[in-house]
Design a protein around this motif. Sequence first.
Motif, short mmCIF file in Angstrom:
data_model
loop_
_atom_site.label_atom_id
_atom_site.label_comp_id
_atom_site.label_asym_id
_atom_site.label_seq_id
_atom_site.Cartn_x
_atom_site.Cartn_y
_atom_site.Cartn_z
N GLY A 60 -24.01 48.52 5.46
CA GLY A 60 -24.40 49.93 5.44
C GLY A 60 -23.26 50.85 5.89
O GLY A 60 -23.05 51.92 5.31
N VAL A 61 -22.52 50.43 6.89
CA VAL A 61 -21.36 51.21 7.36
C VAL A 61 -20.29 51.28 6.27
O VAL A 61 -19.72 52.34 6.01
CB VAL A 61 -20.80 50.61 8.68
N ILE A 62 -20.03 50.15 5.63
CA ILE A 62 -19.03 50.12 4.55
C ILE A 62 -19.46 51.02 3.40
O ILE A 62 -18.66 51.83 2.89
CB ILE A 62 -18.80 48.68 4.07
N ILE A 63 -20.73 50.92 2.98
CA ILE A 63 -21.22 51.74 1.88
C ILE A 63 -21.16 53.22 2.25
O ILE A 63 -20.70 54.05 1.45
CB ILE A 63 -22.66 51.31 1.51
N SER A 64 -21.59 53.56 3.45
CA SER A 64 -21.55 54.95 3.90
C SER A 64 -20.12 55.48 3.94
O SER A 64 -19.85 56.61 3.53
CB SER A 64 -22.18 55.09 5.29
N GLY A 65 -19.20 54.66 4.43
CA GLY A 65 -17.80 55.07 4.49
C GLY A 65 -17.21 55.30 3.10
O GLY A 65 -16.49 56.29 2.88
N LEU A 66 -17.53 54.42 2.18
CA LEU A 66 -17.03 54.59 0.81
C LEU A 66 -17.59 55.85 0.16
O LEU A 66 -16.86 56.60 -0.50
CB LEU A 66 -17.38 53.36 -0.04
N VAL A 67 -18.89 56.10 0.35
CA VAL A 67 -19.50 57.30 -0.22
C VAL A 67 -18.92 58.55 0.44
O VAL A 67 -18.66 59.57 -0.23
CB VAL A 67 -21.04 57.25 -0.10
N ILE A 86 -8.02 55.39 -9.24
CA ILE A 86 -8.59 55.40 -7.89
C ILE A 86 -10.13 55.36 -7.97
O ILE A 86 -10.78 54.67 -7.18
CB ILE A 86 -8.09 56.61 -7.10
N TRP A 87 -10.72 56.08 -8.92
CA TRP A 87 -12.17 56.03 -9.11
C TRP A 87 -12.61 54.60 -9.45
O TRP A 87 -13.65 54.13 -8.97
CB TRP A 87 -12.62 56.98 -10.22
N ASN A 88 -11.85 53.91 -10.27
CA ASN A 88 -12.20 52.52 -10.62
C ASN A 88 -12.14 51.62 -9.39
O ASN A 88 -12.98 50.73 -9.23
CB ASN A 88 -11.29 52.00 -11.73
N ILE A 89 -11.17 51.83 -8.54
CA ILE A 89 -11.10 51.05 -7.30
C ILE A 89 -12.32 51.36 -6.44
O ILE A 89 -12.95 50.45 -5.88
CB ILE A 89 -9.79 51.36 -6.53
N PHE A 90 -12.68 52.64 -6.35
CA PHE A 90 -13.87 53.03 -5.59
C PHE A 90 -15.12 52.33 -6.12
O PHE A 90 -15.89 51.76 -5.35
CB PHE A 90 -14.07 54.55 -5.64
N TRP A 91 -15.33 52.36 -7.44
CA TRP A 91 -16.53 51.75 -8.01
C TRP A 91 -16.53 50.24 -7.80
O TRP A 91 -17.59 49.63 -7.57
CB TRP A 91 -16.68 52.09 -9.49
N LEU A 93 -15.14 48.62 -5.21
CA LEU A 93 -15.45 48.40 -3.79
C LEU A 93 -16.92 48.68 -3.49
O LEU A 93 -17.59 47.91 -2.80
CB LEU A 93 -14.54 49.24 -2.91
N LEU A 94 -17.44 49.79 -4.02
CA LEU A 94 -18.84 50.13 -3.77
C LEU A 94 -19.77 49.10 -4.42
O LEU A 94 -20.75 48.68 -3.81
CB LEU A 94 -19.16 51.54 -4.29
N GLY A 95 -19.44 48.68 -5.62
CA GLY A 95 -20.25 47.67 -6.29
C GLY A 95 -20.26 46.35 -5.54
O GLY A 95 -21.29 45.68 -5.43
N THR A 96 -19.12 45.99 -4.96
CA THR A 96 -19.04 44.77 -4.16
C THR A 96 -19.92 44.88 -2.91
O THR A 96 -20.66 43.95 -2.59
CB THR A 96 -17.58 44.48 -3.77
N ALA A 97 -19.85 46.02 -2.23
CA ALA A 97 -20.65 46.21 -1.03
C ALA A 97 -22.15 46.25 -1.35
O ALA A 97 -22.96 45.65 -0.65
CB ALA A 97 -20.23 47.50 -0.31
N THR A 99 -23.54 44.80 -3.85
CA THR A 99 -23.91 43.43 -4.21
C THR A 99 -24.23 42.64 -2.95
O THR A 99 -25.12 41.79 -2.95
CB THR A 99 -22.78 42.74 -5.00
N GLY A 100 -23.52 42.93 -1.85
CA GLY A 100 -23.83 42.29 -0.57
C GLY A 100 -25.26 42.56 -0.15
O GLY A 100 -25.96 41.67 0.31
N TRP A 101 -25.72 43.81 -0.31
CA TRP A 101 -27.11 44.13 0.02
C TRP A 101 -28.07 43.41 -0.92
O TRP A 101 -29.13 42.96 -0.51
CB TRP A 101 -27.33 45.64 -0.03
N TRP A 102 -27.72 43.32 -2.20
CA TRP A 102 -28.58 42.62 -3.15
C TRP A 102 -28.70 41.15 -2.75
O TRP A 102 -29.80 40.58 -2.81
CB TRP A 102 -28.04 42.74 -4.57
N VAL A 103 -27.59 40.54 -2.35
CA VAL A 103 -27.62 39.13 -1.96
C VAL A 103 -28.51 38.94 -0.74
O VAL A 103 -29.30 37.97 -0.67
CB VAL A 103 -26.19 38.60 -1.69
#
Length: 126
Positions: A60-67, A86-91, A93-97, A99-103
């Motif tokens: 949650g901290v990682i997702i909040s920081g990225l947003v 840079i937007w692609n890198i953002f997406w 990273l956010l998608g990876t984080a 995915t962590g919540w989905w897992v």
Amino acid sequence: HFYSDLLIMGTVCKPNGQKLKIATIKPDDLPTVAELRNAIPKHCFEYSVLKSLSLVVRDGVIISGLVYVMWNYLPFENITWMETFIWNIFWFLLGTALTGWWVIAHECGHRGFSDNIYFCDSIGFI
């Protein structure tokens, strides 16, 4: 020519007609579920609600920081090729984080988060 190989019943048929045997394993040679469980250290089967919840908070901290970074520092209009990168890198990273919540939610369905069914259902559903 990997994609042009055709697998037919234990044989790889190459485009030139050459046939190669592939490695096979007999079901009797596979380990049993009990053998697999015994090979895994016992502490891997112990639940830790504190550690599990800390992973939810960490993500949650990682997702909040990225947003936060996206909302305050990334442009939304007149985007250059570098900003697109840079937007692609953002997406990514956010998608990876996320995915962590989905897992985590998925594992709650398998009761891998806690030994308490109601706790797993609550966390997994949220």
